[in-house]
Design a protein around this motif. Structure first.
Motif, mmCIF file in Angstrom:
data_model
loop_
_atom_site.group_PDB
_atom_site.id
_atom_site.type_symbol
_atom_site.label_atom_id
_atom_site.label_comp_id
_atom_site.label_asym_id
_atom_site.label_seq_id
_atom_site.Cartn_x
_atom_site.Cartn_y
_atom_site.Cartn_z
ATOM 1 N N MET A 1 42.289 52.960 23.640
ATOM 2 C CA MET A 1 41.806 51.656 23.239
ATOM 3 C C MET A 1 42.705 51.094 22.137
ATOM 4 O O MET A 1 43.034 51.787 21.191
ATOM 5 C CB MET A 1 40.389 51.763 22.692
ATOM 6 C CG MET A 1 39.404 52.444 23.582
ATOM 7 S SD MET A 1 39.036 51.389 24.967
ATOM 8 C CE MET A 1 38.060 52.495 25.915
ATOM 9 N N VAL A 63 43.068 46.005 30.869
ATOM 10 C CA VAL A 63 41.922 46.909 30.973
ATOM 11 C C VAL A 63 41.733 47.614 29.637
ATOM 12 O O VAL A 63 42.708 48.051 29.016
ATOM 13 C CB VAL A 63 42.144 47.956 32.092
ATOM 14 C CG1 VAL A 63 40.981 48.936 32.166
ATOM 15 C CG2 VAL A 63 42.356 47.276 33.436
ATOM 16 N N ASP A 64 40.490 47.728 29.203
ATOM 17 C CA ASP A 64 40.156 48.434 27.961
ATOM 18 C C ASP A 64 40.954 47.905 26.770
ATOM 19 O O ASP A 64 41.429 48.665 25.928
ATOM 20 C CB ASP A 64 40.364 49.944 28.109
ATOM 21 C CG ASP A 64 39.430 50.572 29.141
ATOM 22 O OD1 ASP A 64 38.355 49.988 29.404
ATOM 23 O OD2 ASP A 64 39.762 51.636 29.682
ATOM 24 N N CYS A 68 48.063 46.984 31.351
ATOM 25 C CA CYS A 68 48.279 48.201 32.143
ATOM 26 C C CYS A 68 49.150 47.866 33.348
ATOM 27 O O CYS A 68 49.223 46.713 33.780
ATOM 28 C CB CYS A 68 46.938 48.762 32.622
ATOM 29 S SG CYS A 68 45.810 49.239 31.297
ATOM 30 N N GLY A 112 39.596 56.528 33.692
ATOM 31 C CA GLY A 112 40.561 55.546 33.196
ATOM 32 C C GLY A 112 41.396 54.967 34.322
ATOM 33 O O GLY A 112 41.632 53.753 34.384
ATOM 34 N N ARG A 115 39.298 52.497 36.401
ATOM 35 C CA ARG A 115 39.114 51.189 35.772
ATOM 36 C C ARG A 115 40.351 50.307 35.993
ATOM 37 O O ARG A 115 40.235 49.120 36.276
ATOM 38 C CB ARG A 115 38.807 51.344 34.282
ATOM 39 C CG ARG A 115 37.396 51.822 34.008
ATOM 40 C CD ARG A 115 36.985 51.678 32.558
ATOM 41 N NE ARG A 115 37.851 52.355 31.611
ATOM 42 C CZ ARG A 115 37.787 53.656 31.304
ATOM 43 N NH1 ARG A 115 36.897 54.434 31.887
ATOM 44 N NH2 ARG A 115 38.614 54.169 30.411
ATOM 45 N N ARG A 150 49.078 52.507 30.328
ATOM 46 C CA ARG A 150 48.510 51.529 29.399
ATOM 47 C C ARG A 150 49.515 51.358 28.267
ATOM 48 O O ARG A 150 50.064 52.334 27.761
ATOM 49 C CB ARG A 150 47.190 52.037 28.829
ATOM 50 C CG ARG A 150 46.615 51.163 27.721
ATOM 51 C CD ARG A 150 45.279 51.681 27.187
ATOM 52 N NE ARG A 150 44.275 51.606 28.230
ATOM 53 C CZ ARG A 150 43.695 52.660 28.802
ATOM 54 N NH1 ARG A 150 44.008 53.884 28.424
ATOM 55 N NH2 ARG A 150 42.801 52.507 29.754
#
Length: 174
Positions: A1, A63-64, A68, A112, A115, A150
Protein backbone atom coordinates in the motif's frame (compact mmCIF):
# COMPACT_ATOMS: atom_id res chain seq x y z
CA UNK A 1 0.00 0.00 0.00
CA UNK A 2 1.31 3.42 -0.84
CA UNK A 3 1.27 6.22 1.69
CA UNK A 4 -0.63 9.44 1.12
CA UNK A 5 1.74 11.98 -0.37
CA UNK A 6 2.28 15.59 0.58
CA UNK A 7 1.23 17.79 -2.35
CA UNK A 8 3.08 21.03 -2.92
CA UNK A 9 3.98 23.52 -5.60
CA UNK A 10 6.91 22.38 -7.70
CA UNK A 11 8.24 25.91 -8.10
CA UNK A 12 8.36 28.90 -5.76
CA UNK A 13 8.16 32.60 -6.56
CA UNK A 14 11.97 32.75 -6.25
CA UNK A 15 12.31 30.37 -9.22
CA UNK A 16 11.13 33.09 -11.64
CA UNK A 17 9.40 30.57 -13.85
CA UNK A 18 6.27 30.87 -15.97
CA UNK A 19 4.78 28.04 -13.87
CA UNK A 20 2.14 29.12 -11.36
CA UNK A 21 3.28 29.69 -7.77
CA UNK A 22 -0.31 29.96 -6.50
CA UNK A 23 -0.92 27.28 -3.82
CA UNK A 24 -4.51 27.02 -5.07
CA UNK A 25 -3.16 25.29 -8.23
CA UNK A 26 -1.71 22.31 -6.31
CA UNK A 27 -3.24 19.14 -7.73
CA UNK A 28 -4.68 16.35 -5.57
CA UNK A 29 -3.29 12.82 -5.65
CA UNK A 30 -6.76 11.74 -6.79
CA UNK A 31 -5.98 13.42 -10.14
CA UNK A 32 -2.91 11.17 -10.48
CA UNK A 33 -5.07 8.13 -9.77
CA UNK A 34 -7.65 9.29 -12.32
CA UNK A 35 -4.91 9.85 -14.90
CA UNK A 36 -3.61 6.27 -14.54
CA UNK A 37 -7.12 4.83 -14.41
CA UNK A 38 -8.12 6.59 -17.64
CA UNK A 39 -4.87 5.96 -19.54
CA UNK A 40 -5.04 3.03 -21.94
CA UNK A 41 -1.28 3.27 -22.34
CA UNK A 42 1.52 4.55 -20.15
CA UNK A 43 5.30 4.41 -20.48
CA UNK A 44 7.61 2.59 -18.06
CA UNK A 45 11.28 3.52 -17.93
CA UNK A 46 13.82 1.22 -16.28
CA UNK A 47 17.59 0.92 -16.21
CA UNK A 48 19.50 -1.70 -18.15
CA UNK A 49 22.31 -3.62 -16.45
CA UNK A 50 24.87 -1.45 -18.30
CA UNK A 51 23.17 1.71 -16.97
CA UNK A 52 21.43 2.56 -20.20
CA UNK A 53 17.78 3.53 -20.25
CA UNK A 54 14.91 1.36 -21.41
CA UNK A 55 11.36 2.61 -22.03
CA UNK A 56 8.34 0.60 -23.07
CA UNK A 57 4.60 1.22 -23.39
CA UNK A 58 2.33 -0.80 -21.13
CA UNK A 59 -1.26 -1.01 -19.96
CA UNK A 60 -1.60 0.42 -16.43
CA UNK A 61 -4.26 -0.16 -13.78
CA UNK A 62 -4.65 1.44 -10.33
CA UNK A 63 -5.08 -1.02 -7.45
CA UNK A 64 -4.62 -0.64 -3.69
CA UNK A 65 -3.54 2.98 -4.03
CA UNK A 66 -0.81 2.45 -6.63
CA UNK A 67 -0.24 1.89 -10.36
CA UNK A 68 0.15 -1.75 -11.40
CA UNK A 69 1.15 -3.56 -14.58
CA UNK A 70 2.07 -6.98 -15.95
CA UNK A 71 5.26 -8.14 -17.62
CA UNK A 72 6.49 -11.38 -19.14
CA UNK A 73 9.21 -12.81 -16.83
CA UNK A 74 11.94 -12.84 -19.47
CA UNK A 75 11.15 -9.45 -20.99
CA UNK A 76 13.76 -6.69 -20.86
CA UNK A 77 11.67 -4.68 -18.35
CA UNK A 78 11.28 -7.67 -15.99
CA UNK A 79 14.99 -8.43 -16.17
CA UNK A 80 15.82 -4.76 -15.59
CA UNK A 81 13.50 -4.60 -12.57
CA UNK A 82 15.00 -7.80 -11.12
CA UNK A 83 18.39 -6.05 -11.08
CA UNK A 84 17.13 -2.61 -10.01
CA UNK A 85 13.47 -2.05 -9.09
CA UNK A 86 13.68 1.74 -9.56
CA UNK A 87 11.50 2.95 -12.40
CA UNK A 88 9.49 5.84 -13.78
CA UNK A 89 5.92 5.59 -15.03
CA UNK A 90 4.53 8.37 -17.23
CA UNK A 91 0.93 8.83 -18.30
CA UNK A 92 -1.29 11.65 -19.50
CA UNK A 93 -4.94 12.55 -19.77
CA UNK A 94 -6.83 15.73 -20.66
CA UNK A 95 -5.97 17.42 -17.35
CA UNK A 96 -2.58 16.09 -16.27
CA UNK A 97 0.82 14.98 -17.54
CA UNK A 98 1.99 12.60 -14.82
CA UNK A 99 5.43 11.30 -13.84
CA UNK A 100 5.66 8.75 -11.00
CA UNK A 101 9.08 7.74 -9.72
CA UNK A 102 9.25 4.66 -7.53
CA UNK A 103 10.12 1.02 -7.14
CA UNK A 104 8.33 -1.81 -8.89
CA UNK A 105 7.55 -4.68 -6.53
CA UNK A 106 6.40 -8.03 -7.87
CA UNK A 107 3.12 -9.13 -6.35
CA UNK A 108 3.15 -12.84 -5.59
CA UNK A 109 0.29 -13.36 -3.13
CA UNK A 110 -2.79 -14.78 -4.82
CA UNK A 111 -5.22 -12.20 -3.38
CA UNK A 112 -3.02 -9.29 -4.50
CA UNK A 113 -2.66 -10.76 -7.99
CA UNK A 114 -6.42 -11.33 -8.23
CA UNK A 115 -7.19 -7.71 -7.31
CA UNK A 116 -4.88 -6.49 -10.09
CA UNK A 117 -6.27 -9.00 -12.59
CA UNK A 118 -9.82 -7.95 -11.71
CA UNK A 119 -8.82 -4.36 -12.56
CA UNK A 120 -7.31 -5.54 -15.88
CA UNK A 121 -10.51 -7.43 -16.66
CA UNK A 122 -12.69 -4.40 -15.88
CA UNK A 123 -10.52 -1.92 -17.81
CA UNK A 124 -9.29 -3.95 -20.77
CA UNK A 125 -11.49 -7.06 -20.85
CA UNK A 126 -8.32 -9.11 -20.39
CA UNK A 127 -8.98 -12.35 -18.51
CA UNK A 128 -5.96 -13.94 -16.86
CA UNK A 129 -5.78 -16.84 -14.44
CA UNK A 130 -3.63 -17.11 -11.31
CA UNK A 131 -1.32 -19.94 -10.31
CA UNK A 132 2.07 -20.31 -8.68
CA UNK A 133 2.42 -16.59 -7.92
CA UNK A 134 1.96 -15.47 -11.53
CA UNK A 135 -0.77 -14.63 -14.02
CA UNK A 136 -1.39 -16.70 -17.14
CA UNK A 137 -3.16 -15.89 -20.41
CA UNK A 138 -4.79 -19.30 -20.87
CA UNK A 139 -6.63 -18.09 -23.99
CA UNK A 140 -3.34 -17.60 -25.85
CA UNK A 141 -1.20 -20.37 -27.36
CA UNK A 142 1.21 -21.75 -24.76
CA UNK A 143 -0.64 -19.97 -21.93
CA UNK A 144 2.07 -17.30 -21.48
CA UNK A 145 3.08 -16.27 -17.96
CA UNK A 146 3.00 -12.69 -16.67
CA UNK A 147 4.48 -11.25 -13.52
CA UNK A 148 2.25 -8.72 -11.77
CA UNK A 149 3.88 -5.57 -10.39
CA UNK A 150 2.93 -2.62 -8.21
CA UNK A 151 4.86 0.64 -8.30
CA UNK A 152 5.48 2.03 -4.83
CA UNK A 153 5.81 5.78 -5.48
CA UNK A 154 8.70 7.70 -3.94
CA UNK A 155 7.87 11.02 -5.63
CA UNK A 156 5.64 12.19 -8.43
CA UNK A 157 5.09 15.25 -10.59
CA UNK A 158 1.91 16.46 -12.22
CA UNK A 159 1.92 19.11 -14.91
CA UNK A 160 -1.39 20.73 -15.80
CA UNK A 161 -2.57 20.54 -19.37
CA UNK A 162 -2.61 24.35 -19.34
CA UNK A 163 1.20 24.30 -19.29
CA UNK A 164 1.39 26.72 -16.38
CA UNK A 165 0.76 24.58 -13.30
CA UNK A 166 2.95 21.96 -11.65
CA UNK A 167 2.62 19.86 -8.51
CA UNK A 168 5.18 17.70 -6.73
CA UNK A 169 4.00 14.90 -4.46
CA UNK A 170 6.48 13.85 -1.78
CA UNK A 171 5.85 10.59 0.01
CA UNK A 172 6.55 10.17 3.70
CA UNK A 173 10.11 9.17 4.43
CA UNK A 174 11.51 10.93 1.34
Amino acid sequence: MSKNPVAELLFSEADATPISTDPATVKSWDLARTCVESAHRAWLSTGRPDGGPHAVPLMPVWVDGAPCFTSRPHSRKSRNLAGDPRCVLTAADETLDLVIEGEAVRITDEDGIRRVLDAFGAKYGWGLSVRDGSAFADDLPGSPEYGVYRIIPTRAFGYGADGSTATRWRFEGE
